[in-house]
Write a protein that holds these residues in place. Structure first.
Motif, PDB file in Angstrom:
ATOM      1  N   ASP A   1       0.811  -1.217   0.000  1.00  0.00           N
ATOM      2  CA  ASP A   1       0.000   0.000   0.000  1.00  0.00           C
ATOM      3  C   ASP A   1       0.848   1.272   0.000  1.00  0.00           C
ATOM      4  O   ASP A   1       0.314   2.376   0.053  1.00  0.00           O
ATOM      5  N   GLU A   2       2.174   1.133  -0.105  1.00  0.00           N
ATOM      6  CA  GLU A   2       3.058   2.289  -0.114  1.00  0.00           C
ATOM      7  C   GLU A   2       3.430   2.679  -1.547  1.00  0.00           C
ATOM      8  O   GLU A   2       3.252   1.901  -2.483  1.00  0.00           O
ATOM      9  N   LEU A   3       3.976   3.876  -1.676  1.00  0.00           N
ATOM     10  CA  LEU A   3       4.293   4.455  -2.978  1.00  0.00           C
ATOM     11  C   LEU A   3       5.789   4.736  -3.068  1.00  0.00           C
ATOM     12  O   LEU A   3       6.344   5.373  -2.181  1.00  0.00           O
ATOM     13  N   SER A   4       6.438   4.267  -4.124  1.00  0.00           N
ATOM     14  CA  SER A   4       7.852   4.578  -4.370  1.00  0.00           C
ATOM     15  C   SER A   4       7.943   5.866  -5.176  1.00  0.00           C
ATOM     16  O   SER A   4       7.094   6.136  -6.029  1.00  0.00           O
ATOM     17  N   PHE A   5       9.001   6.659  -4.914  1.00  0.00           N
ATOM     18  CA  PHE A   5       9.210   7.898  -5.663  1.00  0.00           C
ATOM     19  C   PHE A   5      10.670   8.316  -5.537  1.00  0.00           C
ATOM     20  O   PHE A   5      11.340   7.971  -4.560  1.00  0.00           O
ATOM     21  N   PRO A   6      11.185   9.066  -6.533  1.00  0.00           N
ATOM     22  CA  PRO A   6      12.567   9.551  -6.466  1.00  0.00           C
ATOM     23  C   PRO A   6      12.659  10.855  -5.672  1.00  0.00           C
ATOM     24  O   PRO A   6      11.643  11.483  -5.369  1.00  0.00           O
ATOM     25  N   ALA A   7      13.878  11.267  -5.363  1.00  0.00           N
ATOM     26  CA  ALA A   7      14.089  12.586  -4.761  1.00  0.00           C
ATOM     27  C   ALA A   7      13.639  13.648  -5.765  1.00  0.00           C
ATOM     28  O   ALA A   7      13.727  13.441  -6.978  1.00  0.00           O
ATOM     29  N   ASP A   8      13.143  14.756  -5.276  1.00  0.00           N
ATOM     30  CA  ASP A   8      12.663  15.885  -6.085  1.00  0.00           C
ATOM     31  C   ASP A   8      11.396  15.575  -6.877  1.00  0.00           C
ATOM     32  O   ASP A   8      11.064  16.280  -7.813  1.00  0.00           O
ATOM     33  N   ALA A   9      10.676  14.528  -6.495  1.00  0.00           N
ATOM     34  CA  ALA A   9       9.412  14.196  -7.174  1.00  0.00           C
ATOM     35  C   ALA A   9       8.310  15.139  -6.681  1.00  0.00           C
ATOM     36  O   ALA A   9       8.307  15.564  -5.526  1.00  0.00           O
ATOM     37  N   ILE A  10       7.376  15.437  -7.555  1.00  0.00           N
ATOM     38  CA  ILE A  10       6.207  16.238  -7.190  1.00  0.00           C
ATOM     39  C   ILE A  10       5.077  15.271  -6.884  1.00  0.00           C
ATOM     40  O   ILE A  10       4.697  14.472  -7.731  1.00  0.00           O
ATOM     41  N   LEU A  11       4.553  15.359  -5.662  1.00  0.00           N
ATOM     42  CA  LEU A  11       3.492  14.458  -5.214  1.00  0.00           C
ATOM     43  C   LEU A  11       2.255  15.269  -4.855  1.00  0.00           C
ATOM     44  O   LEU A  11       2.358  16.345  -4.273  1.00  0.00           O
ATOM     45  N   GLU A  12       1.109  14.728  -5.192  1.00  0.00           N
ATOM     46  CA  GLU A  12      -0.169  15.347  -4.826  1.00  0.00           C
ATOM     47  C   GLU A  12      -0.664  14.635  -3.566  1.00  0.00           C
ATOM     48  O   GLU A  12      -0.837  13.418  -3.566  1.00  0.00           O
ATOM     49  N   ILE A  13      -0.844  15.389  -2.502  1.00  0.00           N
ATOM     50  CA  ILE A  13      -1.266  14.812  -1.227  1.00  0.00           C
ATOM     51  C   ILE A  13      -2.788  14.712  -1.220  1.00  0.00           C
ATOM     52  O   ILE A  13      -3.496  15.710  -1.309  1.00  0.00           O
ATOM     53  N   LEU A  14      -3.288  13.487  -1.103  1.00  0.00           N
ATOM     54  CA  LEU A  14      -4.725  13.234  -1.141  1.00  0.00           C
ATOM     55  C   LEU A  14      -5.337  13.230   0.260  1.00  0.00           C
ATOM     56  O   LEU A  14      -6.481  13.604   0.443  1.00  0.00           O
ATOM     57  N   ASP A  15      -4.552  12.767   1.256  1.00  0.00           N
ATOM     58  CA  ASP A  15      -5.041  12.689   2.637  1.00  0.00           C
ATOM     59  C   ASP A  15      -3.841  12.725   3.572  1.00  0.00           C
ATOM     60  O   ASP A  15      -2.883  11.971   3.390  1.00  0.00           O
ATOM     61  N   GLN A  16      -3.898  13.609   4.575  1.00  0.00           N
ATOM     62  CA  GLN A  16      -2.787  13.709   5.517  1.00  0.00           C
ATOM     63  C   GLN A  16      -2.937  12.743   6.684  1.00  0.00           C
ATOM     64  O   GLN A  16      -2.046  12.644   7.521  1.00  0.00           O
ATOM     65  N   ALA A  17      -4.021  12.022   6.765  1.00  0.00           N
ATOM     66  CA  ALA A  17      -4.238  10.893   7.688  1.00  0.00           C
ATOM     67  C   ALA A  17      -3.866  11.192   9.142  1.00  0.00           C
ATOM     68  O   ALA A  17      -3.247  10.381   9.806  1.00  0.00           O
ATOM     69  N   GLY A  18      -4.229  12.365   9.609  1.00  0.00           N
ATOM     70  CA  GLY A  18      -3.997  12.688  11.028  1.00  0.00           C
ATOM     71  C   GLY A  18      -2.529  12.776  11.375  1.00  0.00           C
ATOM     72  O   GLY A  18      -1.729  13.290  10.620  1.00  0.00           O
ATOM     73  N   ASN A  19      -2.150  12.266  12.533  1.00  0.00           N
ATOM     74  CA  ASN A  19      -0.776  12.329  13.009  1.00  0.00           C
ATOM     75  C   ASN A  19      -0.071  10.985  12.909  1.00  0.00           C
ATOM     76  O   ASN A  19       0.744  10.637  13.757  1.00  0.00           O
ATOM     77  N   THR A  20      -0.360  10.213  11.886  1.00  0.00           N
ATOM     78  CA  THR A  20       0.218   8.874  11.762  1.00  0.00           C
ATOM     79  C   THR A  20       1.642   8.894  11.213  1.00  0.00           C
ATOM     80  O   THR A  20       2.329   7.885  11.260  1.00  0.00           O
ATOM     81  N   GLY A  21       2.071  10.026  10.651  1.00  0.00           N
ATOM     82  CA  GLY A  21       3.386  10.098  10.031  1.00  0.00           C
ATOM     83  C   GLY A  21       3.374   9.668   8.575  1.00  0.00           C
ATOM     84  O   GLY A  21       4.414   9.605   7.934  1.00  0.00           O
ATOM     85  N   TRP A  22       2.188   9.361   8.046  1.00  0.00           N
ATOM     86  CA  TRP A  22       2.048   8.923   6.666  1.00  0.00           C
ATOM     87  C   TRP A  22       0.989   9.766   5.955  1.00  0.00           C
ATOM     88  O   TRP A  22       0.003  10.171   6.550  1.00  0.00           O
ATOM     89  N   PHE A  23       1.237  10.043   4.683  1.00  0.00           N
ATOM     90  CA  PHE A  23       0.268  10.728   3.832  1.00  0.00           C
ATOM     91  C   PHE A  23      -0.165   9.756   2.735  1.00  0.00           C
ATOM     92  O   PHE A  23       0.624   8.926   2.280  1.00  0.00           O
ATOM     93  N   LYS A  24      -1.406   9.906   2.291  1.00  0.00           N
ATOM     94  CA  LYS A  24      -1.853   9.215   1.081  1.00  0.00           C
ATOM     95  C   LYS A  24      -1.571  10.180  -0.064  1.00  0.00           C
ATOM     96  O   LYS A  24      -1.992  11.343  -0.024  1.00  0.00           O
ATOM     97  N   ALA A  25      -0.837   9.714  -1.084  1.00  0.00           N
ATOM     98  CA  ALA A  25      -0.389  10.616  -2.137  1.00  0.00           C
ATOM     99  C   ALA A  25      -0.505   9.973  -3.511  1.00  0.00           C
ATOM    100  O   ALA A  25      -0.610   8.751  -3.638  1.00  0.00           O
TER     101      ALA A  25
END
Length: 176
Positions: free
Chosen positions: A127-151
């Motif tokens: 359920d995680e997303l791989s991405f390179p450094a300097d990637a532009i990501l669209e944040i869909l949900d900041q999911a509270g204070n879990t330390g994870w974003f849905k992007a």
């Protein structure tokens, strides 16, 4: 970049355009440009030796400085090539050998926040997303204070560590 050579007419790519041209209109360069970048924010300056541009423009990278600046060039079809230095945080690097993301995808047309990755991340779970450094990501949900974003990155959606990204300030020009 020459993509195909057939007789006197060749097929090539410049920026995001592909077309045919007579082979006698080009010459081989010893040090071909390996990278292009898409401007993710405008950069305006009147300083000599600096390169001004608007969001969405394609910039060909010539050199990478050690203080967060790149030297690049902009090639217009009806204007001379412009060369200069600009802040690296104003652009998203692209590799010419891989398909480039359309410029329109860098323009935030949704209500979602856009973040830029500080580090590369390799997904550890399905359920995680791989991405390179300097990637532009669209944040869909900041999911509270879990330390994870849905992007969203390109056409993929998944969870990303919130400490690997920072918000893009889309109301201002590049910071340097």
């Amino acid at each position: 970049i020459v993509l195909k050579r057939e007789g006197e007419w060749w097929t090539g790519k410049i920026g995001d355009r592909i077309g045919t041209f007579p082979n006698n209109y080009v010459q081989k360069v010893d040090n071909p440009l390996q990278e292009t970048a898409t401007a993710i924010a405008p950069f305006h300056t009147n300083d000599e030796g600096r390169l001004s541009f608007e969001q969405g423009q394609i910039i060909y990278i010539r050199k990478k400085g050690d203080k967060g600046w790149y030297q690049g060039e902009i090639r217009g079809t009806d204007q001379p090539v412009r060369v200069g230095w600009f802040p690296a945080n104003c652009v998203q690097l692209q590799n010419l050998s891989s398909p480039s993301t359309p410029i329109a995808s860098y323009q935030n047309t949704s209500e979602n926040l856009r973040y830029i990755s500080i580090f590369a991340y390799e997904a550890q779970q399905d359920d995680e997303l791989s991405f390179p450094a300097d990637a532009i990501l669209e944040i869909l949900d900041q999911a509270g204070n879990t330390g994870w974003f849905k992007a969203r990155y390109g056409d993929q959606i998944g969870l990303i560590p919130s400490t690997y990204v920072k918000p893009i300030d889309e109301t201002n020009s590049c910071k340097f």
